[in-house]
Design a protein around this motif. Sequence first.
Motif, short mmCIF file in Angstrom:
data_model
loop_
_atom_site.label_atom_id
_atom_site.label_comp_id
_atom_site.label_asym_id
_atom_site.label_seq_id
_atom_site.Cartn_x
_atom_site.Cartn_y
_atom_site.Cartn_z
N VAL A 177 65.36 45.30 -16.90
CA VAL A 177 65.16 43.87 -17.19
C VAL A 177 65.05 43.07 -15.89
O VAL A 177 64.19 42.19 -15.76
N ILE A 178 65.90 43.41 -14.91
CA ILE A 178 65.86 42.69 -13.63
C ILE A 178 64.51 42.89 -12.94
O ILE A 178 63.88 41.93 -12.48
N VAL A 179 64.07 44.15 -12.89
CA VAL A 179 62.78 44.44 -12.24
C VAL A 179 61.64 43.74 -12.98
O VAL A 179 60.75 43.14 -12.37
N SER A 180 61.69 43.78 -14.30
CA SER A 180 60.62 43.17 -15.10
C SER A 180 60.57 41.66 -14.90
O SER A 180 59.50 41.08 -14.69
N LEU A 181 61.74 41.02 -14.92
CA LEU A 181 61.75 39.57 -14.76
C LEU A 181 61.44 39.16 -13.32
O LEU A 181 60.90 38.08 -13.08
N ALA A 182 61.75 40.03 -12.38
CA ALA A 182 61.34 39.75 -10.99
C ALA A 182 59.81 39.73 -10.91
O ALA A 182 59.23 38.85 -10.27
N MET A 183 59.18 40.68 -11.59
CA MET A 183 57.71 40.69 -11.60
C MET A 183 57.17 39.48 -12.35
O MET A 183 56.15 38.92 -11.97
N LEU A 184 57.86 39.09 -13.40
CA LEU A 184 57.42 37.92 -14.18
C LEU A 184 57.43 36.65 -13.31
O LEU A 184 56.46 35.89 -13.30
#
Lengths: 48, 196
Positions: free
Chosen positions: A25-32
């Motif tokens: 989730v952290i990696v995904s939201l960082a990309m977001l």
Amino acid sequence: MKNTLALFVLSTRNINRQHIQLILVIVSLAMLVLGTGAPLEGGGVGIR
Amino acid sequence: MILLFALVAGLLVGLGWARWRKIAYRAPELQQLWLIFIGFLPQLILIYLPDNRTLPSDRLAAASLLVSQILLLAFALIDSRVTGMAILICGVVLNMVVMTTNGGFMPVSPQTAGSLVQEDVLLELHPGDRIGPKDILLHPQDTRFEWLADRFLLPGWLPYQAAFSLGDVFIAFGVFWLFASSSNPEKIQNRGAQIC
């Protein structure tokens, strides 16, 4: 050596599904936020 | 980087709050995470990875930015019920409005850019030139929705300097709130992953 291996195994046992999910989730939201935000940063400004 | 600070700050606040209240921290439960990876891919390939020798044309870069942002917005809309996501969506829409109406890039005025780059570098640039991965140098009078452009600066005493837009503020606050509020047990009943 044996103790180090045992410590490694013990620590990996503590990494459960929830931790992996949080990292995902952290990696995904960082990309977001990187993908949707558009700040201009000083220092690393690439000029074209 | 400035947006990642908000993410990390929200995570730290959430973890700290959870520990202080002796409750479990839960990762926000999000659907269709794969859409973020797909949505970010065009930007990664055409905006972030190319060096000066292999830069794509402005039109291709602008198109990839737009497609990417539409996909990322779609993800955010799917998960709009998650706390903080609505604020983040507002920021995405604001940034999309100003970028779409200014040739696909985020406008920044020469005056604002002058606070971030050296004067001799700035003198080589002309209005309409790209500056940074997503920005374009434009005079305020030539900018549509100028109030949504990268016009805010961090305090001068900070070692890290950046110009950011109103949309970036919403995005930063949204992602901060998303992580910080994940430790609130009332809002996460039976949802999300539990981190002890």
